[in-house]
Design a protein around this motif. Sequence first.
Motif, PDB file in Angstrom:
ATOM      1  N   ARG A  99      -8.871   4.930   2.716  1.00 22.06           N
ATOM      2  CA  ARG A  99      -7.731   4.874   3.626  1.00 22.06           C
ATOM      3  C   ARG A  99      -7.575   3.471   4.221  1.00 22.06           C
ATOM      4  O   ARG A  99      -6.455   2.974   4.406  1.00 22.06           O
ATOM      5  N   LYS A 100      -8.690   2.810   4.538  1.00 18.81           N
ATOM      6  CA  LYS A 100      -8.621   1.448   5.056  1.00 18.81           C
ATOM      7  C   LYS A 100      -8.001   0.509   4.032  1.00 18.81           C
ATOM      8  O   LYS A 100      -7.230  -0.394   4.380  1.00 18.81           O
ATOM      9  N   ALA A 101      -8.354   0.715   2.749  1.00 19.67           N
ATOM     10  CA  ALA A 101      -7.767  -0.103   1.690  1.00 19.67           C
ATOM     11  C   ALA A 101      -6.263   0.139   1.598  1.00 19.67           C
ATOM     12  O   ALA A 101      -5.477  -0.804   1.422  1.00 19.67           O
ATOM     13  N   TYR A 102      -5.864   1.397   1.704  1.00 22.26           N
ATOM     14  CA  TYR A 102      -4.439   1.751   1.668  1.00 22.26           C
ATOM     15  C   TYR A 102      -3.694   1.061   2.810  1.00 22.26           C
ATOM     16  O   TYR A 102      -2.632   0.454   2.603  1.00 22.26           O
ATOM     17  N   ASP A 103      -4.248   1.135   4.006  1.00 16.99           N
ATOM     18  CA  ASP A 103      -3.583   0.548   5.172  1.00 16.99           C
ATOM     19  C   ASP A 103      -3.547  -0.980   5.095  1.00 16.99           C
ATOM     20  O   ASP A 103      -2.553  -1.609   5.473  1.00 16.99           O
ATOM     21  N   LEU A 104      -4.626  -1.587   4.588  1.00 15.81           N
ATOM     22  CA  LEU A 104      -4.666  -3.048   4.469  1.00 15.81           C
ATOM     23  C   LEU A 104      -3.652  -3.527   3.436  1.00 15.81           C
ATOM     24  O   LEU A 104      -2.955  -4.534   3.647  1.00 15.81           O
TER      25      LEU A 104
ATOM     26  N   GLU B 263       4.204  -0.713   2.148  1.00 19.82           N
ATOM     27  CA  GLU B 263       3.659   0.597   1.793  1.00 19.82           C
ATOM     28  C   GLU B 263       3.915   0.948   0.340  1.00 19.82           C
ATOM     29  O   GLU B 263       3.118   1.613  -0.310  1.00 19.82           O
ATOM     30  N   GLY B 264       5.045   0.491  -0.195  1.00 18.02           N
ATOM     31  CA  GLY B 264       5.373   0.823  -1.578  1.00 18.02           C
ATOM     32  C   GLY B 264       4.409   0.260  -2.599  1.00 18.02           C
ATOM     33  O   GLY B 264       4.337   0.756  -3.728  1.00 18.02           O
ATOM     34  N   SER B 265       3.641  -0.758  -2.228  1.00 19.97           N
ATOM     35  CA  SER B 265       2.683  -1.348  -3.168  1.00 19.97           C
ATOM     36  C   SER B 265       1.567  -0.366  -3.517  1.00 19.97           C
ATOM     37  O   SER B 265       0.866  -0.556  -4.516  1.00 19.97           O
ATOM     38  N   ASN B 266       1.395   0.679  -2.709  1.00 21.84           N
ATOM     39  CA  ASN B 266       0.396   1.706  -2.999  1.00 21.84           C
ATOM     40  C   ASN B 266       0.919   2.764  -3.966  1.00 21.84           C
ATOM     41  O   ASN B 266       0.153   3.653  -4.361  1.00 21.84           O
ATOM     42  N   GLY B 267       2.183   2.676  -4.313  1.00 16.76           N
ATOM     43  CA  GLY B 267       2.765   3.678  -5.215  1.00 16.76           C
ATOM     44  C   GLY B 267       3.735   3.048  -6.185  1.00 16.76           C
ATOM     45  O   GLY B 267       4.922   3.389  -6.232  1.00 16.76           O
TER      46      GLY B 267
ATOM     47  N   TYR C  23      14.048   5.036 -21.717  1.00 20.01           N
ATOM     48  CA  TYR C  23      12.913   4.638 -20.893  1.00 20.01           C
ATOM     49  C   TYR C  23      12.392   5.827 -20.095  1.00 20.01           C
ATOM     50  O   TYR C  23      13.058   6.862 -19.956  1.00 20.01           O
ATOM     51  N   GLY C  24      11.198   5.664 -19.582  1.00 22.65           N
ATOM     52  CA  GLY C  24      10.583   6.687 -18.739  1.00 22.65           C
ATOM     53  C   GLY C  24       9.900   6.023 -17.566  1.00 22.65           C
ATOM     54  O   GLY C  24       9.655   4.815 -17.573  1.00 22.65           O
ATOM     55  N   ILE C  25       9.615   6.812 -16.553  1.00 19.51           N
ATOM     56  CA  ILE C  25       8.966   6.301 -15.343  1.00 19.51           C
ATOM     57  C   ILE C  25       7.704   7.109 -15.093  1.00 19.51           C
ATOM     58  O   ILE C  25       7.735   8.343 -15.057  1.00 19.51           O
ATOM     59  N   THR C  26       6.599   6.400 -14.937  1.00 21.10           N
ATOM     60  CA  THR C  26       5.328   7.069 -14.663  1.00 21.10           C
ATOM     61  C   THR C  26       4.605   6.325 -13.542  1.00 21.10           C
ATOM     62  O   THR C  26       5.183   5.495 -12.859  1.00 21.10           O
ATOM     63  N   GLY C  27       3.338   6.644 -13.354  1.00 19.94           N
ATOM     64  CA  GLY C  27       2.584   6.115 -12.225  1.00 19.94           C
ATOM     65  C   GLY C  27       2.326   7.222 -11.217  1.00 19.94           C
ATOM     66  O   GLY C  27       2.940   8.296 -11.276  1.00 19.94           O
ATOM     67  N   THR C  28       1.440   6.958 -10.300  1.00 20.91           N
ATOM     68  CA  THR C  28       1.062   7.974  -9.309  1.00 20.91           C
ATOM     69  C   THR C  28       2.270   8.508  -8.556  1.00 20.91           C
ATOM     70  O   THR C  28       2.418   9.719  -8.356  1.00 20.91           O
ATOM     71  N   THR C  29       3.161   7.605  -8.147  1.00 21.63           N
ATOM     72  CA  THR C  29       4.329   8.017  -7.370  1.00 21.63           C
ATOM     73  C   THR C  29       5.228   8.946  -8.174  1.00 21.63           C
ATOM     74  O   THR C  29       5.696   9.972  -7.669  1.00 21.63           O
ATOM     75  N   ALA C  30       5.494   8.577  -9.421  1.00 25.87           N
ATOM     76  CA  ALA C  30       6.360   9.401 -10.268  1.00 25.87           C
ATOM     77  C   ALA C  30       5.722  10.755 -10.550  1.00 25.87           C
ATOM     78  O   ALA C  30       6.403  11.795 -10.542  1.00 25.87           O
ATOM     79  N   ILE C  31       4.411  10.753 -10.792  1.00 22.84           N
ATOM     80  CA  ILE C  31       3.715  12.018 -11.050  1.00 22.84           C
ATOM     81  C   ILE C  31       3.772  12.911  -9.819  1.00 22.84           C
ATOM     82  O   ILE C  31       4.028  14.118  -9.915  1.00 22.84           O
TER      83      ILE C  31
END
Length: 764
Positions: free
Chosen positions: A435-440, A447-451, A536-544
Amino acid sequence: MSVYLYRWGKFAFRRKWIVLPVWLLLFLLLGGLGTALSKPMSNDFSMPELPSARATDILDKHFPGMSEQFMLDAVSGTYVIGAPEGTKLTDPANRAAIDALIAKLSELDIVDHAKPLTSPVAMTEKMGCLADPDPTRCSGAPLNVLSTTAPDTVAFLTVPFAIDTVTDVTEANREAAYEVGAEARNAGLTVEISGSVAMTQEQPSGKSEMIGMAVALVVMVVAFGALVAAVVPIVTAIVGLGAATSLIMLGTSIMQVPGFTTFLASMIGIALSIDYALFIVSRYKHELAVRDSAEEAAGTALGTAGSAVVFAGLTVIIALGALGIVGVQFLTFMGLGGAIAAGFAVLTAITLMPALMGAFGKYLFKPKLPLVAQHDPEDDDSVTVGQRFGRLIGKAPWVALILSVLALGALAAPAANLNLGLPGEDSLPTTSTVRKAYDLRTEGFGEGSNGVLMVVADLAEVPEAQREQAVTALREKLESYEQMDYVTAPQWSESKQGVMLNGVPKQGPNNQDTKDLVAEARDAEAELQAEYGMTYGITGTTAIYADVDHVLLSKILPYLAIVAGAAFILLILVFRSILVPLTAALGFLLSMAATFGATVLIFQEGAFGLIEDPQPLVSFMPIMLIGLVFGLAMDYQVFLVTRMREEFVHGKSPKDAMISGYHHGARVVTSAAIIMISVFGSFIMETDVTAKSFGFALAAGVAIDAFVVRMVIVPALLVIMGKWSWWIPKWLDRILPDIDVEGAKLEQLRAQNAETVKQPVPVS
């Protein structure tokens, strides 16, 4: 059913020293096997045939091996590095500390050394982004050179790990991955790690269970007025929960089981085990006063209350087992885990409990405590609080109904803003390194850089001369969306027939705006395909996450319809009525809406400041909540309303039957509901936010359904509907099987036995 349970109850009571050792052997066997053969649980929330899977296919076609990073059992790790306050990572001392960190990582045996690691500062410098941080070229830089507030202060380093799957990650691996940054931290840098290599699967701490059991003990002491009788249901709960958990852990040896299954099993196992034992012991206490022997009392208690327990338990098992209909694998396994816990709750209540009653004998209700449980609710001559409340509802049923419906309607209003998400790095405790890594990273890159959204295009059908133009059009289209922060420069495949871009949204993975962005970006494919022939398709944690949320949200109404329909049919069998089951099912829908509203208000919107870090509700909560509260609602419906029906059948008016049934059933239902609320509510003490929200939602659901719907709305409707409450078409009454939840056949059996005893023995 009642006759079979009656006979079994007498047998278990009489042959207690056979039944108890068998249970002890089973408990030890399951516990030993579960401990010895268990494997780590899974955080895999994947589903087949999601839209994001299409992007993975394109990725595998043009960028072989790249899709492995999106396998939810793959081991990943990203170090997020922050500069000391007042400095930049580009300062010589900080650059040297980062280089030393990379040297340490290169020596770590769990790191895959096939790909050499490069300092994020050096990589950014190589991109030409230190001297000239141009947004077009530098949007994908691993150093936050484009930050408008504190540039060059946060960087990230993605590290490949040589561990096969997430389930192979040990605590020693996690510790080694974290401690490798110790020297850099000593040098003043902030070094946190995100990704599956640092994730730990939260398991029940045991504190919640202890709190729930402690409250249950107090409630049962008040209900029974005796200490031993209050402890015995705790014993059955421990045995039932232990056996269920051991069986679930044993299942991990042959299949991947979702990690939250144990939380769910703990909640269900403790609450149901105690409640079901409470129902049977309460009936046993009354039967002791009116039967000739304790053995007969145990048989009767099991034949009556035990029948209701079996039916109530089956409704929970059916509701949870029906999660398989949704077609989502991890929900199916979680439902089965909950159903196993419910099954053991029923099994201990109807097999272990009568044996324990036989073992304790006359000491079960001793020592009798003063000032509590002075009046037997089964005694028609005593005036109880339940009877007084029933009379109050009977005097003004319309007032009780309207006020209750308005209150629940107001509470349900926030449910319109329901937002779902999956447990991610942003939902972990703020003290964890992940969580600290996410917040940093959020602080440095947004915030979007995490997804990040990975957009992969297939250009095989696009004329070679138009490929650059097609990719430019795609990038411009993605950048045109308001919720898109930026899109990185395209990365081409060797064949030039595939291209990969990273889109960074403004919001995090679970934000509804981000999910809407994914949907809009996919909808634009038809236009680009028509113009260029590009797909094209979209994937990644956010898309999933967005795909999983969409699937689960689309399943809520069908599942709710299935459960409500099942409730209607099952209650027709129990009550032999049309309107009573209909009102029960409609009341369940009302209690669900109010429960969702209360949970959204507290956990999603952060009302009253009770939650420091509001989050979207976990995606599978609504469906699981529907299944669980449905089963519990039917428990209280059966235990309270069957007695009202019994009184009506015996000749009382609808109003008097309701009051009498309230008099007999209110104490045990109230005690059971308080125990349920305490057990579920105690999970708010857990650090896992999913467990917190689940515990609150279940506690709120039980409180609303038991105390408002079952104990106010349903009795008020029974008075308002009068004799029509118990109407059923004659043709339907003839074809319905008689499941005898009330145990009426026991009286017939006793009458036959008494007649047999009276018959003179013929003299030969």
